[in-house]
Design a protein around this motif. Sequence first.
Motif, PDB file in Angstrom:
ATOM      1  N   SER A 130       0.529  -1.198  -0.301  1.00 53.39           N
ATOM      2  CA  SER A 130       0.163   0.353   0.479  1.00 53.39           C
ATOM      3  C   SER A 130       0.503   1.137   0.155  1.00 53.39           C
ATOM      4  CB  SER A 130      -0.841   0.400   1.581  1.00 53.39           C
ATOM      5  OG  SER A 130      -1.703   1.345   1.075  1.00 53.39           O
ATOM      6  N   VAL A 131       0.219   2.212  -0.471  1.00 54.24           N
ATOM      7  CA  VAL A 131       1.195   3.292  -0.287  1.00 54.24           C
ATOM      8  C   VAL A 131       0.798   4.586   0.381  1.00 54.24           C
ATOM      9  CG1 VAL A 131       1.409   6.270  -2.036  1.00 54.24           C
ATOM     10  CG2 VAL A 131       1.133   3.803  -3.084  1.00 54.24           C
ATOM     11  N   LEU A 132      -0.821   4.245   1.045  1.00 60.24           N
ATOM     12  CA  LEU A 132      -1.386   4.807   2.234  1.00 60.24           C
ATOM     13  C   LEU A 132      -1.492   4.305   3.206  1.00 60.24           C
ATOM     14  CD1 LEU A 132      -4.791   6.350   0.473  1.00 60.24           C
ATOM     15  CD2 LEU A 132      -2.295   7.150   0.377  1.00 60.24           C
ATOM     16  N   PRO A 228       5.008   5.870 -13.699  1.00 62.71           N
ATOM     17  CA  PRO A 228       3.455   5.107 -14.439  1.00 62.71           C
ATOM     18  C   PRO A 228       3.722   3.966 -13.121  1.00 62.71           C
ATOM     19  CG  PRO A 228       4.606   5.579 -16.460  1.00 62.71           C
ATOM     20  CD  PRO A 228       5.431   5.606 -15.428  1.00 62.71           C
ATOM     21  N   LEU A 229       2.386   3.384 -11.868  1.00 61.32           N
ATOM     22  CA  LEU A 229       2.734   2.929 -11.111  1.00 61.32           C
ATOM     23  C   LEU A 229       0.802   1.578 -11.052  1.00 61.32           C
ATOM     24  CD1 LEU A 229       2.398   2.174  -8.033  1.00 61.32           C
ATOM     25  CD2 LEU A 229       1.625   4.331  -7.434  1.00 61.32           C
ATOM     26  N   ASP A 246      -8.651   1.830  -4.701  1.00 55.50           N
ATOM     27  CA  ASP A 246      -9.760   2.746  -5.697  1.00 55.50           C
ATOM     28  C   ASP A 246      -9.037   4.240  -4.695  1.00 55.50           C
ATOM     29  OD1 ASP A 246     -10.446   1.228  -7.059  1.00 55.50           O
ATOM     30  OD2 ASP A 246     -12.062   0.854  -5.647  1.00 55.50           O
ATOM     31  N   GLU A 247      -9.056   4.415  -3.439  1.00 55.08           N
ATOM     32  CA  GLU A 247      -8.104   6.048  -2.953  1.00 55.08           C
ATOM     33  C   GLU A 247      -6.743   6.308  -3.446  1.00 55.08           C
ATOM     34  OE1 GLU A 247      -7.780   8.307   1.538  1.00 55.08           O
ATOM     35  OE2 GLU A 247      -8.035   5.609   1.707  1.00 55.08           O
ATOM     36  N   THR A 248      -5.919   5.122  -3.885  1.00 47.26           N
ATOM     37  CA  THR A 248      -5.139   5.674  -4.227  1.00 47.26           C
ATOM     38  C   THR A 248      -4.766   6.425  -5.552  1.00 47.26           C
ATOM     39  OG1 THR A 248      -3.808   3.885  -2.716  1.00 47.26           O
ATOM     40  CG2 THR A 248      -2.156   4.412  -4.554  1.00 47.26           C
ATOM     41  N   THR A 249      -5.694   5.426  -6.559  1.00 48.72           N
ATOM     42  CA  THR A 249      -5.527   5.617  -7.709  1.00 48.72           C
ATOM     43  C   THR A 249      -6.172   7.219  -7.589  1.00 48.72           C
ATOM     44  OG1 THR A 249      -7.676   4.255  -7.884  1.00 48.72           O
ATOM     45  CG2 THR A 249      -5.740   3.221  -8.676  1.00 48.72           C
ATOM     46  N   ILE A 252      -3.191   9.980  -7.061  1.00 49.55           N
ATOM     47  CA  ILE A 252      -1.862   8.850  -8.069  1.00 49.55           C
ATOM     48  C   ILE A 252      -2.511   9.225  -9.923  1.00 49.55           C
ATOM     49  CG2 ILE A 252      -0.068   7.738  -8.523  1.00 49.55           C
ATOM     50  CD1 ILE A 252       0.414   7.205  -6.008  1.00 49.55           C
ATOM     51  N   PRO A 253      -2.213  10.144 -10.357  1.00 52.01           N
ATOM     52  CA  PRO A 253      -2.624  10.441 -11.814  1.00 52.01           C
ATOM     53  C   PRO A 253      -2.578   9.138 -12.798  1.00 52.01           C
ATOM     54  CG  PRO A 253      -2.910  12.309 -10.650  1.00 52.01           C
ATOM     55  CD  PRO A 253      -1.982  11.400  -9.687  1.00 52.01           C
ATOM     56  N   SER A 254      -1.230   8.733 -12.077  1.00 53.54           N
ATOM     57  CA  SER A 254      -0.302   7.097 -13.032  1.00 53.54           C
ATOM     58  C   SER A 254      -0.742   6.621 -12.274  1.00 53.54           C
ATOM     59  CB  SER A 254       1.492   7.704 -13.148  1.00 53.54           C
ATOM     60  OG  SER A 254       1.780   7.817 -11.635  1.00 53.54           O
ATOM     61  N   ALA A 255      -0.882   5.779 -11.318  1.00 52.66           N
ATOM     62  CA  ALA A 255      -1.389   4.576 -10.981  1.00 52.66           C
ATOM     63  C   ALA A 255      -2.804   3.968 -11.443  1.00 52.66           C
ATOM     64  CB  ALA A 255      -1.473   4.535  -9.591  1.00 52.66           C
ATOM     65  N   ARG A 256      -2.372   2.291 -11.786  1.00 52.62           N
ATOM     66  CA  ARG A 256      -3.778   1.890 -12.066  1.00 52.62           C
ATOM     67  C   ARG A 256      -3.956   0.351 -11.695  1.00 52.62           C
ATOM     68  NH1 ARG A 256      -3.082  -2.150 -16.346  1.00 52.62           N
ATOM     69  NH2 ARG A 256      -1.217  -1.998 -17.597  1.00 52.62           N
ATOM     70  N   ALA A 257      -4.830   0.055 -11.480  1.00 53.69           N
ATOM     71  CA  ALA A 257      -4.581  -0.615 -10.562  1.00 53.69           C
ATOM     72  C   ALA A 257      -5.596  -2.370 -11.110  1.00 53.69           C
ATOM     73  CB  ALA A 257      -6.022  -0.638  -9.087  1.00 53.69           C
TER      74      ALA A 257
END
Length: 284
Positions: A130-132, A228-229, A246-249, A252-257
């Motif tokens: 997790s980032v958060l 890109p993440l 979902d909160e992380t995406t 961070i605009p460059s993130a996808r899940a």
Amino acid sequence: MFTESVVAVSAEPVVELFVAQTPGPADRTLLVIHGGPDWDHTYLREPLAELAGRHRVILADLRGCGRSTRGLSDDRYTPAAATADLVALLDAFGTPRIDVLGFSYGGLIAQRLVLAAPERVRRLVIASSSVLPVPPDAFDGWHEREERRAPEAAVWSDTSLSGPELTRAAAVAGAGANVWRPEVLPAYLDRLAGVHFSGEWMRSWRVGALPTARHPDAAQRLAALGVPLLLLHGRQDMIFPVALVDETTRLIPSARAVVIEEAGHMAHVDQPRAWLDAVAGFLS
């Protein structure tokens, strides 16, 4: 498939990392950072070995872990030191830009690596991590989680165990929580049997002296960098809640899940094909 070697990454103190790598083009190098941290990298070799040839896959045991240097003083086992080792490892391999996959605790170290040397990282995969920060109530009401995690909690409270024996016992006891599908549990236990567990990082962790691996401004800084993440997560992860994805995406605009169904913390064991396809697709 894997070539094994030992690479010097620090002179003071002397630290050598045990490294396994596959054949593949240097300009398509994937550095894999394991979790634990008192585990080694071997539980991640499969299915990542299937990337060999298309990518050069490098898996390293962190300092104090697996077959890398052990026996350092407690204050030498820190996320900052582990990150510096990995930057030195990239220098030793002469690799200017790489892709990075950090798994679980290794996902936190991977974020630190990107923030420390953003010019060295092309793409970042944060797997089962997790980032958060994880909210204290993130798993409230999930009774099956409580039941599955109880055996591992009992091991950690057993004062008769210490060092690698404790780490191994906790990993085995926690297997039923870390994989979701009961049918893969026997194979996962076989995989754990081959892990070179240690207890180096545990000493500081158990007394609350281990610095946090989580960078306080990771989300904001990763967003600013635009690297890109990929957030790769099992739906039933009992360590890092899937709700944070979902909160992380959004932050961070460059993130996808990619969230994998019927998969726990060890999503690469529960659903290896879906997991590897997500990694390969992101790196292509």
